[in-house]
Design an enzyme around this catalytic site. Structure first.
Site, PDB file in Angstrom:
ATOM      1  N   LYS A  83     -29.315  -6.765  55.104  1.00  0.00           N
ATOM      2  CA  LYS A  83     -28.857  -5.760  54.469  1.00  0.00           C
ATOM      3  C   LYS A  83     -29.894  -5.539  53.190  1.00  0.00           C
ATOM      4  CE  LYS A  83     -24.099  -4.698  52.755  1.00  0.00           C
ATOM      5  NZ  LYS A  83     -23.101  -5.524  52.262  1.00  0.00           N
TER       6      LYS A  83
HETATM    7  C1  E4P Z   1     -20.131  -3.295  51.352  1.00  0.00           C
HETATM    8  O1  E4P Z   1     -20.993  -3.954  52.580  1.00  0.00           O
HETATM    9  C2  E4P Z   1     -20.152  -4.166  50.313  1.00  0.00           C
HETATM   10  O2  E4P Z   1     -19.960  -5.624  50.569  1.00  0.00           O
HETATM   11  C3  E4P Z   1     -18.609  -3.625  49.807  1.00  0.00           C
HETATM   12  O3  E4P Z   1     -17.888  -2.857  50.644  1.00  0.00           O
HETATM   13  C4  E4P Z   1     -18.515  -3.341  48.324  1.00  0.00           C
HETATM   14  O4  E4P Z   1     -17.166  -3.298  47.869  1.00  0.00           O
HETATM   15  P1  E4P Z   1     -16.926  -3.304  46.448  1.00  0.00           P
HETATM   16  O5  E4P Z   1     -16.897  -1.968  46.008  1.00  0.00           O
HETATM   17  O6  E4P Z   1     -14.919  -3.577  46.734  1.00  0.00           O
HETATM   18  O7  E4P Z   1     -17.352  -4.443  45.877  1.00  0.00           O
END
Ligand code: E4P
Length: 229
Positions: A83
């Site tokens: 990522k």
């Molecule tokens: C995506 O891969 C992120 O880990 C995640 O969906 C972030 O979500 P949040 O806005 O609830 O922290």
């Protein structure tokens, strides 16, 4: 539509993997911090439980260190997806990793323009954050619709739209309606998808009526088996 779970909690992942409906996992530095565990250990254990893509995020911001971190993370298991943040350096890193055939999830996407850049960099997944857009008074789902529509115009865009920052079942359903490829869902929301009060009410009534018959399907099967012998 594929379902990923958005957590680094192994107990939750094991429990949800047992449903047979889990296609992958996403983590981020905040989720790793919440787990209180060593990142490489957690990622290795998740990859053992779930065969699909497991996103592990780099924490550097320069290309050289992102690539070095990506190499370490990729060596943990063959199903690790690296990522990277949607920054110029993140996209340079994405391009290099994709040239090496490594899965890349480009994260922190908040605009269609960013999503186009990620597709051009060859991202395997683009992660637009719907909940965080809703949080600032915008409609996150509009962005999903826009990205799916743009990607559908080009046969050479192979990037999958991975809807992130999901807050409830409506985000999942609305994403499915517009053709998003993947939803990464917090464990509690994944469980909420099963629930409907009429399902519970209907099942209670069926079971009550069945109990009143005194019958048992398995007993009847045994009786038939005995009679045939
Ligand atoms: C995506 O891969 C992120 O880990 C995640 O969906 C972030 O979500 P949040 O806005 O609830 O922290």
């Amino acid at each position: 539509m594929k379902f990923f779970v958005d957590t680094a909690d192994l107990a939750e992942i094991r429990d949800l993997a047992a449903t047979g409906l889990l296609d992958g996992v996403t983590t981020n530095p905040s989720l790793i911090a919440k787990s209180g565990r060593n990142m490489l250990d957690v990622i290795a254990e998740i990859c053992d439980v779930v065969p699909g893509p497991v996103s592990a995020e780099v924490t550097a911001t320069d290309v050289e260190t992102m690539l070095a971190e990506a190499e370490v993370l990729s060596s943990v298991a063959s199903n690790v997806a690296i990522k990277v943040p949607l920054t110029p350096n993140g996209l340079k890193t994405c391009k290099t990793l994709r040239d090496r055939d490594i899965l890349v999830n480009v994260t922190l996407c908040f605009s269609a323009a960013q999503a186009v850049l990620a597709a051009k960099a060859g991202a395997s997944f683009i992660s637009p954050f719907v909940g965080r857009l809703d949080d600032i008074g915008l409609r996150g789902l509009d962005l999903i619709e826009e990205i799916v529509d743009i990607y559908n115009q080009y046969d050479n865009f192979e990037t999958e739209v991975l809807v992130a920052s999901i807050r409830g079942p409506a985000h999942v359903i609305d994403s499915a309606r517009v053709g998003a490829h993947v939803a990464t869902v917090p464990p509690n929301v994944l469980r909420q998808l099963y629930q409907h009060p009429l399902t519970e009410k209907g099942l209670d009534a069926f079971l009550k009526d069945w109990e009143s018959t005194g019958q048992s399907i398995l007993e009847q099967a045994n009786q038939r088996k005995d009679a045939a012998e």
